[in-house]
Each structure stands twice: as C-alpha cells, then as structure tokens.
Design an enzyme around this catalytic site. Structure first.
Site, PDB file in Angstrom:
ATOM      1  N   ASN A   1      -1.160   6.832   6.314  1.00 18.11           N
ATOM      2  CA  ASN A   1      -0.194   5.932   6.939  1.00 18.11           C
ATOM      3  C   ASN A   1       1.202   6.043   6.356  1.00 18.11           C
ATOM      4  O   ASN A   1       2.169   5.559   6.934  1.00 18.11           O
ATOM      5  CB  ASN A   1      -0.703   4.489   6.797  1.00 18.11           C
ATOM      6  CG  ASN A   1       0.028   3.520   7.702  1.00 18.11           C
ATOM      7  OD1 ASN A   1       0.071   3.698   8.907  1.00 18.11           O
ATOM      8  ND2 ASN A   1       0.599   2.479   7.106  1.00 18.11           N
TER       9      ASN A   1
ATOM     10  N   HIS B   1      -1.257  -8.369  11.834  1.00 18.01           N
ATOM     11  CA  HIS B   1      -1.748  -7.687  13.038  1.00 18.01           C
ATOM     12  C   HIS B   1      -2.760  -8.538  13.815  1.00 18.01           C
ATOM     13  O   HIS B   1      -3.669  -8.003  14.463  1.00 18.01           O
ATOM     14  CB  HIS B   1      -2.387  -6.338  12.680  1.00 18.01           C
ATOM     15  CG  HIS B   1      -1.437  -5.358  12.073  1.00 18.01           C
ATOM     16  ND1 HIS B   1      -0.331  -4.892  12.753  1.00 18.01           N
ATOM     17  CD2 HIS B   1      -1.408  -4.763  10.850  1.00 18.01           C
ATOM     18  CE1 HIS B   1       0.330  -4.043  11.963  1.00 18.01           C
ATOM     19  NE2 HIS B   1      -0.309  -3.957  10.813  1.00 18.01           N
TER      20      HIS B   1
ATOM     21  N   LYS C   1       0.811  -1.219   0.000  1.00 22.20           N
ATOM     22  CA  LYS C   1       0.000   0.000   0.000  1.00 22.20           C
ATOM     23  C   LYS C   1       0.844   1.267   0.000  1.00 22.20           C
ATOM     24  O   LYS C   1       0.458   2.266  -0.621  1.00 22.20           O
ATOM     25  CB  LYS C   1      -1.002   0.002   1.148  1.00 22.20           C
ATOM     26  CG  LYS C   1      -0.457  -0.162   2.542  1.00 22.20           C
ATOM     27  CD  LYS C   1      -1.589  -0.301   3.550  1.00 22.20           C
ATOM     28  CE  LYS C   1      -1.058  -0.480   4.960  1.00 22.20           C
ATOM     29  NZ  LYS C   1      -0.364  -1.782   5.129  1.00 22.20           N
TER      30      LYS C   1
END
Length: 423
Positions: free
Chosen positions: A143, A190, A120
């Site tokens: 981010n 995660h 990303k």
C-alpha cells in the site's frame, strides 16, 4: 533466482484482472511473464494502458462474456465488492483474490506485513530503513505505492519484503502468511466501504490468520486476541528504544516502537535500529513541513484520511495556534472528538463534500471555521489569518477523491500553493 513459490501445476489457465491502476497493471504484467493469458477490465472509458499490449483489455461497461475461460479473478483494492464484475464473478463461482494474495502466492520471499488504521506507511518505510542500516536485503512494497506483484521475477527469494497492507487489500487474501505481522493500531476507518467497525477490524486481522508457530505477531500493548498461531510481542509509545527517533510526535515514537519490535524479531541488532531511528526523515504527506513563510509553518498532512490521523496531527503542535484545513470525501465517521481537540485560537477551513458534517461538529464545539470550498481558497484564507509562530496544517481527516486523484495529488497541490507564497 529460483522458481516461484506458486507451483506451475497450480497456475490458473486464464486470469481476469479487475481495475487497471498500479496494482492491476502489476498483476497483468506479472501474469503475462508467467505465461498466463490475461483479460482485464476497468470501468473508466479512457485509460493509458501502455505496457499491456499482450493483455485483452476492456474499458467502460462490463460484459459477463469476459468471464469465459477464466478460472481466477484478481481484484484491485479500489474495486468495491458490490461492483458489477465482482458480483458476476462470484455468481459464476470463480475464486476472487486481491493483488497482494496473487503476489504472495507466487513469491517465496519472507514477508513482514504491516497493517493498522494509522502509522502503517511510516512504520513500513522506517522498517525498510532499519533493514538497510543492518545490511539486510529488503524490498518495500504494498500500500506504500509499489505493488507486491511488481516484484515477481525481480527479487532474490532470500530478500525480505516489508509490505504495507490496507483493509481493502486484506479482504482478498487466502494464503498470505507473513513471518512477522504488525498491527500499528485499530480505530474506525473506511466504514463507508466495510459497513461496520467489526467488518473493518476483521479485514485487518486477516493478516494474522495464517501465521504459524515460529512466526511473530507484533501488537499494541493490551490489544485483544488475534487469529493465528504466532508468538505475541507487544509494544507501546513509552517502550525503551536504542535511540530517540528523528521524526517528532508521540505517535511517531509509537511507530518507532512497533518497527523496533518487528526488527528485533528478524534478529536485527540494536545499533542498526538506532542508526535508522536517528536518520529516518519521515514520509511525504505525513506531518511534512513544506516551508516557513514569515514565521508561519506550513505542514502537509494530506495522508491523514480519517479523524484519528488528524487528531495525531493536532497533538503534534501543542501550544501553537493552528489553522487547519479539513474536508474531502468522508468515511461515515463522526467528527465530534476531532472538533473537541481544537484549542483556543485554532481555526478550521473546510473543503469538499464533507464540509457540512465538519461544520456541524465544529459549531457544537464552538470552533471558528470558514467554508473555503476548495484547497486554493483555504490556503489563501489561512495565510491571511495566520501570523508567527502559527501553523497552517493540511490534515483533512477525509479521503481525497471528491476533488483530487489521490492523497498524494492533494498533498502536491498544497505544496505547490505554499511554494507560490515564497515566489
């Protein structure tokens, strides 16, 4: 510049900001600029809070009294859901949103949002380069390192915002509606925070939930259904492109295909896409060649914070002996598939908290390894063992927080250690 998209009547009377890293500070500064009183908390006992002179800042131990008069809580992505202030805010019935949601409520700019497990950041930066090549006004945020809220009051509302979005940031969105939303891929990551792959995937797919008819959802070919009403556009690594990307690797061709599909949805011409593809050099800390020393390449892939990302790095150097530095703070994922991807002659150097978990997986796969403990010793041992045309690859497959402040900090330390080899 016109008024913000968030009507003044809807502005909260007092905001509590949780976490005072980059995104938290950006929210606090933006809120004060809108005339909203702000109280802020960070669990650290000592913190540089320069620039927040008009903010009521509390550090260290949490106190429920700081919720008094607050009608909106903005949580930084690094603040876990189970933390004391988050639990207290929810118990009080307060609305709790992410920094991204706050920025999206205030800004009226068209947003192109990118999420996914891997790729990303590269896709986000490449899209920024494509917009620039096309002469389309753009800001890159999220981010990737620049908080969305930092753009409040600083950009023309017609400017496109290309925004990288993590699962942590998407947990707290309610009204975010990207005109174009991109999912690069979806693999386990995660799990230590989300608890399950299903919960992690649900957080990612929130990016699409409020898209409307006329919006575009850019998805990997064959990916299942996503929420929202957007028109579906698919991509894959073997898509035709107007030019081959400068950055190597099949995974980067896939990133380029995603970026090209999103750019076409905006209306950007093929010539501008081609110009960016052939000139974009990639991003720091992602399969970034630092130096060649005595014929040995040293590659910084510190941004590989999960096993799937490290797999892509290993695949980028076929037929070459690899000395791979692995480890850090694990994310409750298995490493057997990654261990099986090591080739004959490859070797691993383990660092950080997850070293025992990697050792188990490597033992089972018959891959030789050394428990190096820390990055400096790993680089030293790999340098002693490697000879041309081998690659010494930092691709940790883990978060950095056991020994470093961030993956950037880890990558810069690797760079420093490699540069010392040439002195």
């Amino acid at each position: 510049m016109s008024d913000p998209a968030y009507p003044v009547a809807m502005l909260p009377s007092r905001i509590l900001v949780l976490g005072l890293a980059r995104s938290g500070c950006a929210v606090a500064e933006a809120a004060r600029g809108l005339g909203i009183p702000v109280v802020a908390h960070d669990h650290l006992e000592s913190l540089d809070i320069g620039g927040l002179e008009e903010v009521e800042v509390h550090l260290g131990t949490w106190d429920d009294s700081w919720l008094s008069g607050v009608d909106l809580v903005v949580k930084s992505p690094g603040v876990p859901e189970g933390s004391e202030p988050v639990v207290a805010a929810r118990r009080s019935g307060l609305s709790l949103i992410s920094e991204i949601e706050f920025g999206a409520r205030v800004l009226e700019n068209p947003i192109l949002g990118i999420t996914g497990t891997n790729g990303k950041t590269t896709t986000t930066a490449l899209l920024g380069a494509i917009f620039t090549a096309a002469g389309v006004s753009v800001e890159v945020a999220g981010n990737i390192g620049r908080p969305l809220s930092s753009l409040i009051g600083r950009v023309d509302p017609s400017t496109w915002i290309v925004c990288e979005l993590s699962s942590f940031q998407l947990e707290g969105v309610e009204t975010l509606r990207p005109r174009i939303a991109v999912l690069t891929n979806l693999e386990p990551d995660h799990l230590d925070r989300h608890g399950s792959f299903e919960a992690y995937a649900a957080a990612k797919l929130r990016l699409f939930a409020r898209q409307e008819i006329g919006d575009t959802a850019v998805l990997p070919r064959g990916f299942g259904a996503v929420p929202g009403l957007a028109t579906r556009v698919e991509f894959s690594a073997d898509d035709p492109l107007p030019a081959e990307p400068l950055i190597p690797g099949a995974h980067n061709r896939e990133n380029a295909a995603a970026a090209a599909a999103a750019a076409r949805a905006v209306g950007i011409e093929e010539s501008a896409i081609a110009k960016a593809l052939t000139s974009f050099p990639g991003v720091e800390h992602r399969i970034e060649e630092i130096a060649v020393v005595d014929g040995v390449r040293y590659v910084n892939d510190s941004k590989a914070t999960n096993a799937a990302a490290a797999l892509r790095a290993l695949a980028s150097f076929p037929g070459v002996q690899k000395h791979v530095i692995l480890g850090g703070r694990g994310k409750a994922e298995p490493y057997d598939v990654l261990a099986a991807a090591f080739g004959d002659g490859d070797r691993a150097y383990l660092i950080g908290e997850s070293a025992p978990d990697f050792a188990d997986a490597l033992d089972a796969a018959g891959v030789p390894y050394v428990d190096a403990s820390n990055l400096a010793r790993a680089v030293s041992l790999a340098t002693e063992a490697a000879s041309a045309p081998a690659v010494v690859l930092l691709s940790p497959a883990c978060a950095s927080f056991d020994q470093f402040v961030s993956f950037e900090h880890r990558g810069e330390e690797f760079r420093r250690l490699v540069q010392k080899l040439t002195e």
